[in-house]
Enzyme design. Sequence first.
Site, PDB file in Angstrom:
ATOM      1  N   ASP A   1       0.882  -1.344  -0.137  1.00 11.94           N
ATOM      2  CA  ASP A   1      -0.108   0.726  -0.383  1.00 11.94           C
ATOM      3  C   ASP A   1       0.833   1.252  -0.267  1.00 11.94           C
ATOM      4  OD1 ASP A   1      -2.473   1.006   0.585  1.00 11.94           O
ATOM      5  OD2 ASP A   1      -1.790   1.937   2.403  1.00 11.94           O
TER       6      ASP A   1
ATOM      7  N   GLU B   1       1.968  -0.090  -4.945  1.00 12.79           N
ATOM      8  CA  GLU B   1       1.564   0.896  -4.987  1.00 12.79           C
ATOM      9  C   GLU B   1       1.284   2.563  -5.437  1.00 12.79           C
ATOM     10  OE1 GLU B   1      -3.285   3.314  -3.442  1.00 12.79           O
ATOM     11  OE2 GLU B   1      -1.623   2.872  -2.626  1.00 12.79           O
TER      12      GLU B   1
HETATM   13  C1  NOJ Z   1      -4.521   3.136  -0.753  1.00 14.87           C
HETATM   14  C2  NOJ Z   1      -5.113   2.213  -0.469  1.00 14.87           C
HETATM   15  O1  NOJ Z   1      -5.614   1.555  -1.941  1.00 14.87           O
HETATM   16  C3  NOJ Z   1      -6.767   2.964  -0.126  1.00 14.87           C
HETATM   17  O2  NOJ Z   1      -7.975   1.508  -0.158  1.00 14.87           O
HETATM   18  C4  NOJ Z   1      -6.544   3.068   1.423  1.00 14.87           C
HETATM   19  O3  NOJ Z   1      -7.608   4.022   1.849  1.00 14.87           O
HETATM   20  C5  NOJ Z   1      -4.604   4.081   1.649  1.00 14.87           C
HETATM   21  N1  NOJ Z   1      -3.528   3.071   0.974  1.00 14.87           N
HETATM   22  C6  NOJ Z   1      -4.447   4.663   2.878  1.00 14.87           C
HETATM   23  O4  NOJ Z   1      -4.362   3.198   3.375  1.00 14.87           O
END
Ligand code: NOJ
Length: 542
Positions: free
Chosen positions: A210, A273
Amino acid sequence: MGGPISGTSGSEAVWWQNGTVYQVYPRSFQDTDGDGVGDLRGITARLDYLAWLGVDAVWISPFYRSPMADFGYDVADYCAVDPLFGTLEDFDALISEAHRRRLKVILDFVPNHSSIEHPWFAESRASREARKRDWYIWRDPAPDGGPPNNWLSNFGGPAWTQDPATGQYYYHAFLPEQPDLNWRNPDVRAAMHDALRFWLERGVDGFRVDVIWHLIKDEGFRDNPQNPAFQSHQAGINRFHQVYSCDRPEVLDVIAGMRTVLRAYGERVLIGEIYLPIERLMAYYGPGLTGADLPFNFQLIQTPWRADAVATLVAEYEAALPEGGWPNWVLGNHDQPRIAARVGEAQARVAAILLLTLRGTPTLYYGDEIGLGHVAVPPERAQDPWGRNEPGHGRDPERTPMQWEDAPNAGFTTGTPWLPLSADAERRNVDEMRDDSRSILTLYRRLLSLRRDHSALSIGEWRSLSLPPDLAAAVFAYERFAGGETLRILLNFGHRDWLVPLGAESAWTILLSTHPGRAGGRAEGNLQLHPDEGVILRPTDR
Ligand code: NOJ
Protein backbone atom coordinates in the site's frame (compact mmCIF):
# COMPACT_ATOMS: atom_id res chain seq x y z
CA MET A 1 5.69 3.82 -35.32
CA GLY A 2 7.47 2.05 -32.47
CA GLY A 3 9.40 -1.08 -33.33
CA PRO A 4 9.53 -4.25 -31.28
CA ILE A 5 10.49 -3.93 -27.66
CA SER A 6 12.56 -6.74 -26.32
CA GLY A 7 10.56 -8.97 -24.00
CA THR A 8 11.23 -11.82 -21.66
CA SER A 9 11.42 -15.12 -23.45
CA GLY A 10 9.00 -17.84 -22.40
CA SER A 11 11.58 -20.02 -20.77
CA GLU A 12 12.76 -17.24 -18.44
CA ALA A 13 9.33 -15.92 -17.53
CA VAL A 14 8.17 -16.39 -13.96
CA TRP A 15 4.59 -16.81 -12.77
CA TRP A 16 3.94 -13.16 -12.07
CA GLN A 17 5.03 -12.27 -15.61
CA ASN A 18 3.10 -15.04 -17.35
CA GLY A 19 0.05 -14.81 -15.18
CA THR A 20 -2.89 -12.57 -14.41
CA VAL A 21 -3.88 -11.14 -11.03
CA TYR A 22 -7.45 -10.78 -9.75
CA GLN A 23 -8.15 -8.34 -6.93
CA VAL A 24 -10.66 -9.33 -4.28
CA TYR A 25 -12.03 -6.69 -1.94
CA PRO A 26 -12.89 -9.09 0.87
CA ARG A 27 -15.76 -7.10 2.36
CA SER A 28 -17.58 -7.47 -0.94
CA PHE A 29 -16.75 -10.85 -2.42
CA GLN A 30 -18.75 -13.49 -0.56
CA ASP A 31 -20.30 -13.48 2.88
CA THR A 32 -20.72 -16.85 4.60
CA ASP A 33 -21.95 -15.86 8.06
CA GLY A 34 -24.81 -13.53 7.20
CA ASP A 35 -23.35 -10.35 8.68
CA GLY A 36 -23.50 -8.58 5.32
CA VAL A 37 -19.72 -8.36 4.99
CA GLY A 38 -17.63 -10.81 2.99
CA ASP A 39 -15.12 -13.09 4.70
CA LEU A 40 -12.19 -15.43 4.11
CA ARG A 41 -14.37 -18.52 3.98
CA GLY A 42 -16.34 -16.77 1.28
CA ILE A 43 -13.22 -16.30 -0.80
CA THR A 44 -12.32 -19.97 -0.35
CA ALA A 45 -15.81 -20.94 -1.45
CA ARG A 46 -15.32 -18.98 -4.67
CA LEU A 47 -11.87 -20.27 -5.61
CA ASP A 48 -13.43 -22.69 -8.08
CA TYR A 49 -14.96 -19.70 -9.81
CA LEU A 50 -11.56 -17.98 -10.06
CA ALA A 51 -9.98 -21.14 -11.44
CA TRP A 52 -12.85 -21.46 -13.93
CA LEU A 53 -12.43 -17.83 -14.96
CA GLY A 54 -8.77 -18.54 -15.66
CA VAL A 55 -6.82 -16.08 -13.51
CA ASP A 56 -3.54 -17.12 -11.92
CA ALA A 57 -3.29 -15.15 -8.71
CA VAL A 58 -5.64 -13.55 -6.25
CA TRP A 59 -4.70 -10.36 -4.44
CA ILE A 60 -6.78 -9.90 -1.31
CA SER A 61 -7.23 -6.41 0.13
CA PRO A 62 -6.49 -6.23 3.89
CA PHE A 63 -8.17 -8.58 6.33
CA TYR A 64 -5.89 -7.94 9.33
CA ARG A 65 -7.18 -6.98 12.75
CA SER A 66 -8.47 -3.45 12.39
CA PRO A 67 -11.00 -1.01 13.83
CA MET A 68 -11.97 -0.48 10.16
CA ALA A 69 -11.74 3.31 10.11
CA ASP A 70 -10.52 2.85 6.52
CA PHE A 71 -11.95 -0.64 6.06
CA GLY A 72 -8.82 -2.53 6.97
CA TYR A 73 -6.21 -0.09 5.66
CA ASP A 74 -5.79 0.83 9.33
CA VAL A 75 -4.06 -2.21 10.80
CA ALA A 76 -4.06 -2.86 14.55
CA ASP A 77 -2.17 -6.17 14.31
CA TYR A 78 -0.14 -7.08 11.23
CA CYS A 79 -0.15 -10.77 12.13
CA ALA A 80 -3.80 -11.43 12.93
CA VAL A 81 -7.02 -11.88 11.00
CA ASP A 82 -9.85 -9.58 12.00
CA PRO A 83 -12.74 -11.61 13.43
CA LEU A 84 -15.02 -9.91 10.92
CA PHE A 85 -13.19 -11.83 8.20
CA GLY A 86 -12.53 -15.05 10.12
CA THR A 87 -9.52 -16.67 11.73
CA LEU A 88 -5.94 -17.57 10.95
CA GLU A 89 -7.16 -21.14 10.40
CA ASP A 90 -9.55 -19.80 7.77
CA PHE A 91 -6.63 -18.09 6.11
CA ASP A 92 -4.52 -21.26 6.18
CA ALA A 93 -7.41 -23.14 4.60
CA LEU A 94 -7.78 -20.44 1.96
CA ILE A 95 -4.14 -20.58 0.95
CA SER A 96 -3.98 -24.34 0.81
CA GLU A 97 -7.19 -24.55 -1.24
CA ALA A 98 -5.88 -21.83 -3.56
CA HIS A 99 -2.59 -23.62 -4.06
CA ARG A 100 -4.43 -26.88 -4.71
CA ARG A 101 -6.03 -25.08 -7.66
CA ARG A 102 -2.70 -23.58 -8.75
CA LEU A 103 -3.81 -20.12 -7.72
CA LYS A 104 -1.23 -17.86 -6.11
CA VAL A 105 -2.18 -15.69 -3.15
CA ILE A 106 -1.00 -12.10 -2.82
CA LEU A 107 -1.65 -10.14 0.36
CA ASP A 108 -2.11 -6.43 0.77
CA PHE A 109 0.60 -5.10 3.06
CA VAL A 110 -0.03 -1.71 4.68
CA PRO A 111 3.30 -0.55 6.10
CA ASN A 112 3.05 3.24 5.70
CA HIS A 113 0.67 3.68 8.61
CA SER A 114 -0.91 1.58 11.30
CA SER A 115 -4.20 2.03 13.06
CA ILE A 116 -4.29 4.50 15.89
CA GLU A 117 -5.28 1.43 17.93
CA HIS A 118 -2.07 -0.46 17.22
CA PRO A 119 -0.20 -1.11 20.50
CA TRP A 120 2.90 0.45 18.91
CA PHE A 121 1.08 3.76 18.62
CA ALA A 122 -0.30 3.53 22.15
CA GLU A 123 3.28 3.13 23.35
CA SER A 124 4.57 5.87 21.07
CA ARG A 125 2.07 8.51 22.10
CA ALA A 126 2.46 7.88 25.85
CA SER A 127 5.29 10.38 26.35
CA ARG A 128 8.08 12.17 24.51
CA GLU A 129 10.52 9.73 26.08
CA ALA A 130 8.56 6.58 25.21
CA ARG A 131 10.64 3.72 23.85
CA LYS A 132 8.61 3.66 20.65
CA ARG A 133 8.22 7.45 20.37
CA ASP A 134 10.32 7.51 17.22
CA TRP A 135 8.32 4.70 15.58
CA TYR A 136 5.85 7.36 14.42
CA ILE A 137 6.36 10.90 13.17
CA TRP A 138 6.10 13.48 15.93
CA ARG A 139 6.90 17.16 15.55
CA ASP A 140 6.57 20.26 17.67
CA PRO A 141 3.89 22.78 16.72
CA ALA A 142 4.82 25.65 14.40
CA PRO A 143 5.65 28.91 16.22
CA ASP A 144 1.98 29.95 15.95
CA GLY A 145 0.93 26.69 17.61
CA GLY A 146 -0.44 25.27 14.34
CA PRO A 147 0.70 22.20 12.40
CA PRO A 148 4.44 21.81 11.77
CA ASN A 149 4.13 22.31 7.99
CA ASN A 150 1.58 22.59 5.18
CA TRP A 151 1.21 18.91 4.40
CA LEU A 152 -2.37 17.80 3.78
CA SER A 153 -4.17 14.52 4.34
CA ASN A 154 -5.15 12.56 1.24
CA PHE A 155 -8.60 12.31 2.77
CA GLY A 156 -9.06 16.06 3.35
CA GLY A 157 -7.86 18.49 5.99
CA PRO A 158 -4.41 18.78 7.55
CA ALA A 159 -2.12 15.77 7.77
CA TRP A 160 -1.14 16.63 11.35
CA THR A 161 -3.13 16.05 14.51
CA GLN A 162 -2.06 17.44 17.86
CA ASP A 163 -1.99 14.91 20.67
CA PRO A 164 -2.98 16.33 24.05
CA ALA A 165 -0.72 13.85 25.88
CA THR A 166 2.46 15.69 24.84
CA GLY A 167 1.33 18.70 22.82
CA GLN A 168 3.21 17.42 19.76
CA TYR A 169 1.62 16.72 16.40
CA TYR A 170 1.70 13.34 14.67
CA TYR A 171 1.66 12.95 10.91
CA HIS A 172 -1.00 10.99 9.02
CA ALA A 173 -1.07 10.97 5.22
CA PHE A 174 -4.63 9.60 5.47
CA LEU A 175 -7.09 9.66 8.40
CA PRO A 176 -6.07 10.80 11.90
CA GLU A 177 -6.85 7.16 12.79
CA GLN A 178 -3.96 6.10 10.48
CA PRO A 179 -0.72 7.52 11.96
CA ASP A 180 2.29 7.20 9.64
CA LEU A 181 5.12 4.96 10.80
CA ASN A 182 8.68 6.24 10.71
CA TRP A 183 10.47 4.06 8.19
CA ARG A 184 13.75 5.88 8.85
CA ASN A 185 13.82 4.00 12.15
CA PRO A 186 15.57 0.59 11.73
CA ASP A 187 13.41 -0.97 14.44
CA VAL A 188 10.28 -0.18 12.42
CA ARG A 189 11.86 -1.82 9.38
CA ALA A 190 12.79 -4.90 11.38
CA ALA A 191 9.30 -5.22 12.87
CA MET A 192 7.71 -4.89 9.44
CA HIS A 193 10.08 -7.43 7.93
CA ASP A 194 9.01 -9.82 10.66
CA ALA A 195 5.38 -9.24 9.69
CA LEU A 196 6.23 -10.05 6.06
CA ARG A 197 7.98 -13.22 7.16
CA PHE A 198 4.98 -14.24 9.27
CA TRP A 199 2.86 -14.42 6.11
CA LEU A 200 5.62 -15.75 3.86
CA GLU A 201 6.02 -18.65 6.31
CA ARG A 202 2.32 -19.35 5.83
CA GLY A 203 2.91 -19.66 2.11
CA VAL A 204 1.83 -16.36 0.58
CA ASP A 205 3.16 -15.75 -2.90
CA GLY A 206 3.70 -12.02 -2.67
CA PHE A 207 2.48 -8.65 -1.50
CA ARG A 208 0.84 -5.59 -2.93
CA VAL A 209 2.36 -2.84 -0.83
CA ASP A 210 0.00 0.00 0.00
CA VAL A 211 1.16 3.56 -0.90
CA ILE A 212 4.75 2.38 -1.21
CA TRP A 213 5.90 5.75 -2.55
CA HIS A 214 4.84 7.37 0.73
CA LEU A 215 7.08 5.37 3.04
CA ILE A 216 9.85 7.96 3.39
CA LYS A 217 9.15 11.65 3.95
CA ASP A 218 11.50 14.59 3.56
CA GLU A 219 14.00 14.63 6.39
CA GLY A 220 13.63 18.41 6.78
CA PHE A 221 9.80 18.33 6.56
CA ARG A 222 9.85 21.16 4.03
CA ASP A 223 6.53 22.67 2.96
CA ASN A 224 5.08 21.26 -0.26
CA PRO A 225 4.92 23.83 -3.09
CA GLN A 226 1.57 25.25 -4.22
CA ASN A 227 -0.05 23.70 -7.28
CA PRO A 228 -1.12 26.66 -9.42
CA ALA A 229 -3.27 24.37 -11.59
CA PHE A 230 -5.45 23.27 -8.65
CA GLN A 231 -9.17 23.25 -9.43
CA SER A 232 -11.89 23.30 -6.83
CA HIS A 233 -13.50 20.05 -8.02
CA GLN A 234 -10.28 18.22 -7.17
CA ALA A 235 -9.60 16.66 -3.79
CA GLY A 236 -7.94 19.11 -1.39
CA ILE A 237 -4.63 17.20 -1.42
CA ASN A 238 -4.06 18.56 -4.93
CA ARG A 239 -3.64 22.12 -3.62
CA PHE A 240 0.05 21.29 -3.25
CA HIS A 241 2.50 19.22 -5.24
CA GLN A 242 3.40 16.29 -3.01
CA VAL A 243 7.14 16.60 -3.51
CA TYR A 244 8.32 16.50 0.10
CA SER A 245 5.66 14.33 1.74
CA CYS A 246 6.30 11.36 -0.57
CA ASP A 247 8.38 9.99 -3.47
CA ARG A 248 11.67 10.68 -1.69
CA PRO A 249 14.76 8.97 -3.15
CA GLU A 250 15.58 7.09 0.07
CA VAL A 251 12.40 5.04 -0.33
CA LEU A 252 14.16 2.84 -2.89
CA ASP A 253 16.42 1.51 -0.18
CA VAL A 254 13.39 0.60 1.94
CA ILE A 255 11.81 -1.24 -0.99
CA ALA A 256 15.05 -3.10 -1.73
CA GLY A 257 15.02 -4.23 1.91
CA MET A 258 11.50 -5.64 1.58
CA ARG A 259 12.38 -7.33 -1.64
CA THR A 260 15.34 -9.05 -0.02
CA VAL A 261 13.00 -10.44 2.62
CA LEU A 262 10.66 -11.78 -0.07
CA ARG A 263 13.38 -13.25 -2.27
CA ALA A 264 14.68 -15.35 0.60
CA TYR A 265 11.47 -17.33 0.06
CA GLY A 266 11.90 -17.81 -3.70
CA GLU A 267 9.96 -16.22 -6.51
CA ARG A 268 7.54 -14.10 -4.45
CA VAL A 269 6.20 -10.97 -6.08
CA LEU A 270 6.45 -7.41 -4.78
CA ILE A 271 3.83 -5.10 -6.26
CA GLY A 272 3.95 -1.45 -5.27
CA GLU A 273 0.99 0.89 -5.24
CA ILE A 274 2.34 4.07 -6.85
CA TYR A 275 0.37 6.98 -8.28
CA LEU A 276 3.08 8.87 -10.14
CA PRO A 277 3.71 9.94 -13.74
CA ILE A 278 5.54 7.44 -15.96
CA GLU A 279 9.04 8.83 -15.57
CA ARG A 280 8.82 8.85 -11.77
CA LEU A 281 7.11 5.46 -11.69
CA MET A 282 10.02 3.82 -13.47
CA ALA A 283 12.36 4.69 -10.59
CA TYR A 284 10.46 2.15 -8.48
CA TYR A 285 11.94 -0.78 -10.38
CA GLY A 286 14.97 0.29 -8.36
CA PRO A 287 18.61 0.57 -9.35
CA GLY A 288 19.57 -2.68 -11.08
CA LEU A 289 15.97 -3.90 -10.63
CA THR A 290 16.29 -4.10 -6.86
CA GLY A 291 12.89 -2.47 -6.31
CA ALA A 292 9.29 -3.48 -6.91
CA ASP A 293 8.77 -6.30 -9.42
CA LEU A 294 5.62 -4.56 -10.56
CA PRO A 295 5.30 -0.86 -9.76
CA PHE A 296 1.56 -0.62 -10.36
CA ASN A 297 0.87 1.16 -13.63
CA PHE A 298 -2.35 3.17 -13.27
CA GLN A 299 -1.91 5.11 -16.49
CA LEU A 300 -4.93 3.53 -18.17
CA ILE A 301 -7.06 4.91 -15.36
CA GLN A 302 -5.66 8.40 -15.78
CA THR A 303 -5.47 8.69 -19.57
CA PRO A 304 -8.47 9.94 -21.57
CA TRP A 305 -10.27 7.03 -23.23
CA ARG A 306 -9.25 7.81 -26.81
CA ALA A 307 -7.39 5.54 -29.21
CA ASP A 308 -4.66 8.08 -29.94
CA ALA A 309 -4.16 8.97 -26.26
CA VAL A 310 -3.94 5.32 -25.23
CA ALA A 311 -1.64 4.45 -28.15
CA THR A 312 0.72 7.26 -27.14
CA LEU A 313 0.59 6.16 -23.52
CA VAL A 314 1.44 2.53 -24.30
CA ALA A 315 4.36 3.56 -26.54
CA GLU A 316 5.67 5.96 -23.89
CA TYR A 317 5.35 3.44 -21.10
CA GLU A 318 7.06 0.70 -23.12
CA ALA A 319 9.88 3.07 -24.08
CA ALA A 320 10.39 4.25 -20.51
CA LEU A 321 10.76 0.78 -18.99
CA PRO A 322 14.22 0.04 -17.64
CA GLU A 323 16.15 -2.85 -19.17
CA GLY A 324 14.54 -6.05 -17.89
CA GLY A 325 11.69 -4.22 -16.13
CA TRP A 326 8.44 -6.12 -16.58
CA PRO A 327 5.35 -4.05 -17.49
CA ASN A 328 1.89 -4.27 -15.92
CA TRP A 329 -1.55 -2.81 -16.59
CA VAL A 330 -4.62 -2.02 -14.51
CA LEU A 331 -8.10 -0.75 -15.40
CA GLY A 332 -9.46 -0.24 -11.92
CA ASN A 333 -9.34 -1.00 -8.24
CA HIS A 334 -11.20 -0.29 -5.00
CA ASP A 335 -10.14 3.37 -5.09
CA GLN A 336 -11.20 4.25 -8.63
CA PRO A 337 -14.51 4.53 -10.45
CA ARG A 338 -15.15 1.27 -12.29
CA ILE A 339 -14.06 0.97 -15.89
CA ALA A 340 -17.64 0.38 -17.09
CA ALA A 341 -18.71 3.54 -15.25
CA ARG A 342 -15.94 5.53 -16.89
CA VAL A 343 -16.18 4.36 -20.50
CA GLY A 344 -19.62 2.72 -20.77
CA GLU A 345 -20.70 -0.86 -21.26
CA ALA A 346 -19.67 -1.28 -24.88
CA GLN A 347 -16.21 0.20 -24.39
CA ALA A 348 -15.71 -1.84 -21.22
CA ARG A 349 -15.49 -4.84 -23.55
CA VAL A 350 -12.87 -3.10 -25.67
CA ALA A 351 -11.03 -2.30 -22.45
CA ALA A 352 -11.05 -5.99 -21.49
CA ILE A 353 -9.24 -6.85 -24.72
CA LEU A 354 -6.78 -4.02 -24.19
CA LEU A 355 -5.98 -5.10 -20.63
CA LEU A 356 -5.48 -8.71 -21.59
CA THR A 357 -3.49 -8.18 -24.78
CA LEU A 358 -0.99 -5.51 -23.77
CA ARG A 359 2.49 -6.68 -22.83
CA GLY A 360 2.74 -7.09 -19.09
CA THR A 361 0.93 -8.52 -16.11
CA PRO A 362 -2.75 -7.51 -16.01
CA THR A 363 -4.61 -7.01 -12.75
CA LEU A 364 -8.40 -7.48 -12.95
CA TYR A 365 -10.68 -5.93 -10.39
CA TYR A 366 -13.46 -8.20 -9.11
CA GLY A 367 -16.80 -7.41 -10.72
CA ASP A 368 -15.30 -5.86 -13.84
CA GLU A 369 -15.68 -9.25 -15.48
CA ILE A 370 -19.45 -9.00 -15.11
CA GLY A 371 -19.40 -5.39 -16.27
CA LEU A 372 -20.33 -3.83 -12.94
CA GLY A 373 -20.69 -0.11 -13.42
CA HIS A 374 -21.40 2.78 -11.12
CA VAL A 375 -23.68 1.54 -8.34
CA ALA A 376 -25.61 4.37 -6.78
CA VAL A 377 -25.15 4.44 -3.01
CA PRO A 378 -27.74 6.59 -1.24
CA PRO A 379 -26.22 9.12 1.18
CA GLU A 380 -27.65 7.34 4.22
CA ARG A 381 -25.79 4.17 3.24
CA ALA A 382 -22.46 5.88 2.49
CA GLN A 383 -19.49 4.18 4.14
CA ASP A 384 -16.22 5.59 2.84
CA PRO A 385 -14.64 8.06 5.29
CA TRP A 386 -13.04 9.98 2.43
CA GLY A 387 -16.48 10.61 0.92
CA ARG A 388 -17.70 11.89 4.26
CA ASN A 389 -14.76 14.32 4.55
CA GLU A 390 -14.79 15.38 0.94
CA PRO A 391 -18.19 14.84 -0.67
CA GLY A 392 -17.93 13.59 -4.24
CA HIS A 393 -14.76 11.62 -3.60
CA GLY A 394 -16.32 8.59 -1.91
CA ARG A 395 -15.23 5.16 -3.16
CA ASP A 396 -18.36 3.20 -2.24
CA PRO A 397 -19.67 2.84 -5.82
CA GLU A 398 -16.67 0.72 -6.82
CA ARG A 399 -16.79 -1.45 -3.69
CA THR A 400 -20.29 -2.92 -3.92
CA PRO A 401 -20.85 -6.66 -3.49
CA MET A 402 -20.01 -9.21 -6.16
CA GLN A 403 -23.11 -10.56 -7.87
CA TRP A 404 -23.26 -14.33 -8.15
CA GLU A 405 -26.79 -15.44 -8.96
CA ASP A 406 -30.41 -14.45 -9.31
CA ALA A 407 -31.16 -14.78 -5.59
CA PRO A 408 -31.65 -12.38 -2.69
CA ASN A 409 -28.64 -10.06 -2.63
CA ALA A 410 -27.38 -11.87 -5.72
CA GLY A 411 -26.08 -14.68 -3.49
CA PHE A 412 -23.59 -12.38 -1.78
CA THR A 413 -25.12 -12.57 1.68
CA THR A 414 -28.14 -13.90 3.51
CA GLY A 415 -28.06 -10.77 5.66
CA THR A 416 -28.12 -7.08 4.79
CA PRO A 417 -25.24 -6.23 2.46
CA TRP A 418 -22.95 -3.50 3.78
CA LEU A 419 -23.33 -1.69 0.43
CA PRO A 420 -26.17 -2.01 -2.05
CA LEU A 421 -26.04 -4.19 -5.14
CA SER A 422 -26.54 -2.88 -8.64
CA ALA A 423 -30.15 -2.37 -9.76
CA ASP A 424 -29.71 -4.98 -12.50
CA ALA A 425 -28.28 -7.68 -10.20
CA GLU A 426 -30.98 -10.15 -11.30
CA ARG A 427 -29.41 -10.18 -14.75
CA ARG A 428 -25.91 -9.00 -14.06
CA ASN A 429 -24.54 -11.94 -12.14
CA VAL A 430 -22.17 -14.83 -12.72
CA ASP A 431 -24.86 -17.50 -13.05
CA GLU A 432 -26.83 -15.61 -15.67
CA MET A 433 -23.75 -14.67 -17.66
CA ARG A 434 -21.55 -17.73 -17.53
CA ASP A 435 -23.29 -19.63 -20.33
CA ASP A 436 -24.21 -16.60 -22.39
CA SER A 437 -21.82 -16.40 -25.33
CA ARG A 438 -22.48 -12.65 -25.62
CA SER A 439 -21.74 -11.74 -22.02
CA ILE A 440 -18.72 -9.77 -20.91
CA LEU A 441 -17.96 -12.62 -18.51
CA THR A 442 -17.61 -15.00 -21.46
CA LEU A 443 -15.39 -12.43 -23.17
CA TYR A 444 -13.09 -12.19 -20.13
CA ARG A 445 -12.91 -15.95 -19.79
CA ARG A 446 -12.11 -16.41 -23.45
CA LEU A 447 -9.40 -13.73 -23.27
CA LEU A 448 -7.85 -15.34 -20.22
CA SER A 449 -7.82 -18.68 -21.94
CA LEU A 450 -6.26 -17.19 -25.10
CA ARG A 451 -3.52 -15.65 -22.97
CA ARG A 452 -2.74 -19.06 -21.57
CA ASP A 453 -2.72 -20.69 -24.98
CA HIS A 454 -0.69 -18.05 -26.84
CA SER A 455 2.64 -17.04 -25.41
CA ALA A 456 2.54 -14.19 -27.96
CA LEU A 457 -0.15 -12.66 -25.71
CA SER A 458 1.35 -13.41 -22.33
CA ILE A 459 5.07 -12.88 -22.68
CA GLY A 460 5.47 -11.98 -26.36
CA GLU A 461 6.81 -8.70 -27.63
CA TRP A 462 4.70 -5.71 -28.57
CA ARG A 463 4.74 -3.31 -31.48
CA SER A 464 2.29 -0.65 -32.50
CA LEU A 465 1.02 -0.37 -36.07
CA SER A 466 0.67 2.90 -37.92
CA LEU A 467 -2.71 3.88 -39.27
CA PRO A 468 -3.78 6.93 -41.30
CA PRO A 469 -4.43 9.87 -38.93
CA ASP A 470 -8.25 9.87 -39.09
CA LEU A 471 -8.26 6.17 -38.30
CA ALA A 472 -5.60 6.45 -35.59
CA ALA A 473 -7.84 8.87 -33.71
CA ALA A 474 -10.40 6.10 -33.28
CA VAL A 475 -8.57 2.79 -33.65
CA PHE A 476 -5.57 1.50 -31.71
CA ALA A 477 -3.71 -1.20 -33.64
CA TYR A 478 -0.79 -3.30 -32.43
CA GLU A 479 0.75 -6.73 -32.64
CA ARG A 480 2.04 -9.23 -30.13
CA PHE A 481 4.51 -11.84 -31.26
CA ALA A 482 6.58 -14.71 -29.92
CA GLY A 483 8.12 -17.89 -31.24
CA GLY A 484 7.04 -17.34 -34.82
CA GLU A 485 3.45 -16.44 -33.97
CA THR A 486 2.05 -12.95 -34.54
CA LEU A 487 -1.36 -11.80 -33.34
CA ARG A 488 -2.85 -8.49 -34.38
CA ILE A 489 -5.15 -6.47 -32.16
CA LEU A 490 -7.48 -3.76 -33.47
CA LEU A 491 -9.50 -1.75 -30.97
CA ASN A 492 -12.20 0.67 -32.05
CA PHE A 493 -12.57 3.28 -29.31
CA GLY A 494 -15.26 5.00 -31.34
CA HIS A 495 -18.95 4.50 -31.93
CA ARG A 496 -18.93 4.29 -35.73
CA ASP A 497 -17.46 1.65 -37.98
CA TRP A 498 -14.11 1.93 -39.72
CA LEU A 499 -12.48 0.16 -42.61
CA VAL A 500 -9.06 -0.83 -41.33
CA PRO A 501 -6.32 -1.70 -43.87
CA LEU A 502 -4.62 -4.99 -43.03
CA GLY A 503 -1.76 -4.92 -45.55
CA ALA A 504 -1.11 -7.33 -48.35
CA GLU A 505 1.18 -9.86 -46.63
CA SER A 506 -1.45 -12.21 -45.33
CA ALA A 507 -5.08 -13.05 -44.83
CA TRP A 508 -6.47 -12.96 -41.30
CA THR A 509 -8.95 -14.87 -39.18
CA ILE A 510 -10.83 -13.31 -36.29
CA LEU A 511 -9.76 -15.27 -33.23
CA LEU A 512 -11.90 -13.22 -30.89
CA SER A 513 -14.18 -10.20 -31.09
CA THR A 514 -16.16 -8.11 -28.65
CA HIS A 515 -18.97 -8.95 -31.10
CA PRO A 516 -19.12 -12.73 -30.64
CA GLY A 517 -20.81 -13.57 -33.95
CA ARG A 518 -17.73 -12.31 -35.76
CA ALA A 519 -15.26 -14.85 -34.37
CA GLY A 520 -13.99 -17.23 -37.04
CA GLY A 521 -14.61 -14.67 -39.81
CA ARG A 522 -11.85 -14.06 -42.36
CA ALA A 523 -10.50 -10.83 -43.75
CA GLU A 524 -8.11 -9.95 -46.54
CA GLY A 525 -6.87 -6.51 -47.40
CA ASN A 526 -9.25 -4.67 -45.08
CA LEU A 527 -11.41 -5.37 -42.07
CA GLN A 528 -14.66 -3.58 -41.41
CA LEU A 529 -14.43 -2.86 -37.69
CA HIS A 530 -17.85 -2.38 -36.13
CA PRO A 531 -18.65 0.43 -33.69
CA ASP A 532 -17.10 -0.31 -30.28
CA GLU A 533 -15.50 -3.44 -31.63
CA GLY A 534 -12.20 -4.95 -30.60
CA VAL A 535 -10.69 -7.96 -32.36
CA ILE A 536 -7.75 -10.29 -32.11
CA LEU A 537 -6.64 -11.56 -35.53
CA ARG A 538 -4.32 -14.34 -36.52
CA PRO A 539 -2.77 -14.77 -39.94
CA THR A 540 -4.24 -17.53 -42.06
CA ASP A 541 -3.36 -19.24 -45.29
CA ARG A 542 -5.09 -17.79 -48.28
C1 NOJ B 1 -4.40 3.06 -0.72
C2 NOJ B 1 -5.51 2.09 -0.61
O1 NOJ B 1 -5.70 1.45 -1.83
C3 NOJ B 1 -6.72 2.86 -0.14
O2 NOJ B 1 -7.89 2.11 -0.21
C4 NOJ B 1 -6.45 3.32 1.26
O3 NOJ B 1 -7.53 4.11 1.70
C5 NOJ B 1 -5.16 4.14 1.32
N1 NOJ B 1 -4.09 3.55 0.59
C6 NOJ B 1 -4.69 4.27 2.72
O4 NOJ B 1 -4.19 3.05 3.17
